[in-house]
Design a protein around this motif. Structure first.
Motif: not given
Length: 90
Positions: A28-33, A40-42, A44-50, A54-61
């Protein structure tokens, strides 16, 4: 003169935020910025393996806040349209 301090009510059922919740807030903060969708998708893709939650929440937010931002801009546009054109100098 007194000022009132607002504090959240203690309902007793507070839970520790999950990584999904933290990702949603970051999205949500990324979208506000005004982060681009591609970045944003990049992220989330970098966070997904770890941490997939978090990655799912990031894209949903990010998607949720982007939708809210678009609705706000649309309502402002409608308001400007219904108020008619403005004439400078009057």
């Amino acid at each position: 003169m007194t000022t009132m301090t607002l504090t959240p009510a203690d309902l007793g059922d507070e839970q520790e935020p999950t990584s999904y919740d933290q990702g949603r807030l970051d999205g949500q903060l990324a979208a506000v910025d005004r982060l681009t969708s591609r970045r944003a998708h990049a992220r989330a893709a970098m966070a997904a393996p770890y941490d997939q939650a978090y990655a799912d929440g990031y894209l949903d937010g990010f998607d949720y806040q982007t939708d809210i931002n678009a609705r706000i801009r649309f309502h402002r546009l409608l308001g400007a349209f219904h108020n008619g054109p403005t004439v400078s100098g009057r």
